[in-house]
Scaffold this motif. Sequence first.
Motif, PDB file in Angstrom:
ATOM      1  N   ARG A   1       0.834  -1.213   0.000  1.00  0.00           N
ATOM      2  CA  ARG A   1       0.000   0.000   0.000  1.00  0.00           C
ATOM      3  C   ARG A   1       0.866   1.259   0.000  1.00  0.00           C
ATOM      4  O   ARG A   1       0.450   2.305  -0.489  1.00  0.00           O
ATOM      5  N   ILE A   2       2.094   1.113   0.528  1.00  0.00           N
ATOM      6  CA  ILE A   2       3.017   2.251   0.597  1.00  0.00           C
ATOM      7  C   ILE A   2       4.022   2.223  -0.550  1.00  0.00           C
ATOM      8  O   ILE A   2       4.241   3.226  -1.234  1.00  0.00           O
ATOM      9  N   GLU A   3       4.618   1.033  -0.784  1.00  0.00           N
ATOM     10  CA  GLU A   3       5.729   0.938  -1.729  1.00  0.00           C
ATOM     11  C   GLU A   3       5.293   0.601  -3.153  1.00  0.00           C
ATOM     12  O   GLU A   3       5.968   0.980  -4.110  1.00  0.00           O
ATOM     13  N   HIS A   4       4.182  -0.134  -3.309  1.00  0.00           N
ATOM     14  CA  HIS A   4       3.725  -0.522  -4.650  1.00  0.00           C
ATOM     15  C   HIS A   4       2.213  -0.337  -4.768  1.00  0.00           C
ATOM     16  O   HIS A   4       1.469  -1.305  -4.961  1.00  0.00           O
ATOM     17  N   PRO A   5       1.739   0.890  -4.673  1.00  0.00           N
ATOM     18  CA  PRO A   5       0.285   1.125  -4.730  1.00  0.00           C
ATOM     19  C   PRO A   5      -0.334   0.795  -6.084  1.00  0.00           C
ATOM     20  O   PRO A   5      -1.564   0.729  -6.200  1.00  0.00           O
ATOM     21  N   GLU A   6       0.507   0.571  -7.112  1.00  0.00           N
ATOM     22  CA  GLU A   6      -0.010   0.271  -8.441  1.00  0.00           C
ATOM     23  C   GLU A   6      -0.403  -1.197  -8.608  1.00  0.00           C
ATOM     24  O   GLU A   6      -1.054  -1.563  -9.595  1.00  0.00           O
ATOM     25  N   ARG A   7      -0.049  -2.049  -7.672  1.00  0.00           N
ATOM     26  CA  ARG A   7      -0.351  -3.473  -7.793  1.00  0.00           C
ATOM     27  C   ARG A   7      -1.850  -3.730  -7.607  1.00  0.00           C
ATOM     28  O   ARG A   7      -2.563  -2.927  -7.016  1.00  0.00           O
ATOM     29  N   PRO A   8      -2.348  -4.862  -8.123  1.00  0.00           N
ATOM     30  CA  PRO A   8      -3.807  -5.105  -8.130  1.00  0.00           C
ATOM     31  C   PRO A   8      -4.491  -5.050  -6.774  1.00  0.00           C
ATOM     32  O   PRO A   8      -5.614  -4.552  -6.671  1.00  0.00           O
ATOM     33  N   LEU A   9      -3.853  -5.540  -5.716  1.00  0.00           N
ATOM     34  CA  LEU A   9      -4.495  -5.520  -4.402  1.00  0.00           C
ATOM     35  C   LEU A   9      -4.507  -4.115  -3.783  1.00  0.00           C
ATOM     36  O   LEU A   9      -5.565  -3.640  -3.348  1.00  0.00           O
ATOM     37  N   PRO A  10      -3.369  -3.417  -3.730  1.00  0.00           N
ATOM     38  CA  PRO A  10      -3.412  -2.065  -3.143  1.00  0.00           C
ATOM     39  C   PRO A  10      -4.307  -1.084  -3.893  1.00  0.00           C
ATOM     40  O   PRO A  10      -4.934  -0.228  -3.279  1.00  0.00           O
ATOM     41  N   ASN A  11      -4.358  -1.205  -5.228  1.00  0.00           N
ATOM     42  CA  ASN A  11      -5.161  -0.229  -5.977  1.00  0.00           C
ATOM     43  C   ASN A  11      -6.638  -0.621  -6.085  1.00  0.00           C
ATOM     44  O   ASN A  11      -7.434   0.095  -6.693  1.00  0.00           O
ATOM     45  N   GLY A  12      -7.001  -1.768  -5.481  1.00  0.00           N
ATOM     46  CA  GLY A  12      -8.401  -2.166  -5.435  1.00  0.00           C
ATOM     47  C   GLY A  12      -8.924  -2.876  -6.658  1.00  0.00           C
ATOM     48  O   GLY A  12     -10.117  -3.195  -6.732  1.00  0.00           O
ATOM     49  N   ALA A  13      -8.076  -3.148  -7.643  1.00  0.00           N
ATOM     50  CA  ALA A  13      -8.530  -3.856  -8.841  1.00  0.00           C
ATOM     51  C   ALA A  13      -8.974  -5.277  -8.508  1.00  0.00           C
ATOM     52  O   ALA A  13      -9.850  -5.841  -9.163  1.00  0.00           O
ATOM     53  N   VAL A  14      -8.345  -5.867  -7.485  1.00  0.00           N
ATOM     54  CA  VAL A  14      -8.739  -7.179  -6.966  1.00  0.00           C
ATOM     55  C   VAL A  14      -8.916  -7.027  -5.459  1.00  0.00           C
ATOM     56  O   VAL A  14      -8.033  -6.494  -4.779  1.00  0.00           O
ATOM     57  N   SER A  15     -10.050  -7.483  -4.938  1.00  0.00           N
ATOM     58  CA  SER A  15     -10.294  -7.353  -3.511  1.00  0.00           C
ATOM     59  C   SER A  15      -9.479  -8.385  -2.734  1.00  0.00           C
ATOM     60  O   SER A  15      -9.085  -9.428  -3.272  1.00  0.00           O
ATOM     61  N   ARG A  16      -9.247  -8.082  -1.467  1.00  0.00           N
ATOM     62  CA  ARG A  16      -8.509  -9.010  -0.620  1.00  0.00           C
ATOM     63  C   ARG A  16      -9.251 -10.330  -0.485  1.00  0.00           C
ATOM     64  O   ARG A  16      -8.648 -11.399  -0.487  1.00  0.00           O
ATOM     65  N   ARG A  17     -10.571 -10.272  -0.378  1.00  0.00           N
ATOM     66  CA  ARG A  17     -11.368 -11.494  -0.260  1.00  0.00           C
ATOM     67  C   ARG A  17     -11.266 -12.337  -1.523  1.00  0.00           C
ATOM     68  O   ARG A  17     -11.118 -13.564  -1.450  1.00  0.00           O
ATOM     69  N   ALA A  18     -11.348 -11.694  -2.681  1.00  0.00           N
ATOM     70  CA  ALA A  18     -11.251 -12.428  -3.946  1.00  0.00           C
ATOM     71  C   ALA A  18      -9.872 -13.056  -4.095  1.00  0.00           C
ATOM     72  O   ALA A  18      -9.742 -14.197  -4.561  1.00  0.00           O
ATOM     73  N   ALA A  19      -8.821 -12.320  -3.715  1.00  0.00           N
ATOM     74  CA  ALA A  19      -7.468 -12.859  -3.798  1.00  0.00           C
ATOM     75  C   ALA A  19      -7.291 -14.039  -2.846  1.00  0.00           C
ATOM     76  O   ALA A  19      -6.638 -15.035  -3.177  1.00  0.00           O
ATOM     77  N   GLY A  20      -7.882 -13.942  -1.645  1.00  0.00           N
ATOM     78  CA  GLY A  20      -7.807 -15.047  -0.700  1.00  0.00           C
ATOM     79  C   GLY A  20      -8.495 -16.284  -1.227  1.00  0.00           C
ATOM     80  O   GLY A  20      -7.968 -17.401  -1.112  1.00  0.00           O
TER      81      GLY A  20
END
Length: 218
Positions: free
Chosen positions: A72-91
Amino acid sequence: MMSSRIEGTLRAYFRLIRLPLVPTAIADTWAGWFLGGGTMEARPLAGLAGFSACAYAFGMVFNDLCDLPNDRIEHPERPLPNGAVSRRAAGAMALTLLGVSMLAAWRLPSGARTVACALLGAIAGYDALLKRWAPAGTVGMGLCRTLNLLTGALAAATPFGPRPAACAAAIGLGLYITIVTSVSVREAVNPALGIWVRRGILLLIPLDAALCFAGTRN
């Protein structure tokens, strides 16, 4: 509008599993298979490909779940930090990939099955714990690649065990990835190293292809 949204979602999931790098995992197990004495048989090759692809994808998704607070701090562009994929869906995706990997491993010969399960444990251990300490993390990543190649070698092994060439290739592959991983650790300080790390990983495909060819010549 709907099609572009679906396309964007698919792209996010492909980024999450690092789709372009999945073939490198398949190449490892196939190299082990041919070095272990395997032949051009569609069924075992497909089984090994399915296992290694799902195991690799599981590792990538679980990795990003474990890294989410830092990303969330170092790579906000990745799918999880930017919200493109939810944490629940990734889990859910990680659990599904792990389940499919275990099912594919269960269908392998007993020796290969044991190593395949050890690989899944090593992947989870690396993502959740080992990579927090650079020396352990680099060795852990190398171990994952070693076990991946050995899975293929043991799937083709005779009752006397895998061929020495397959064991030597597995160790060499592990050492190579350990070196590549040690370089990637310095990527945060020198971002220019990132391209060399990616090239180093993609180089696995021609290296494994050469090993496959060597195996078929034995």
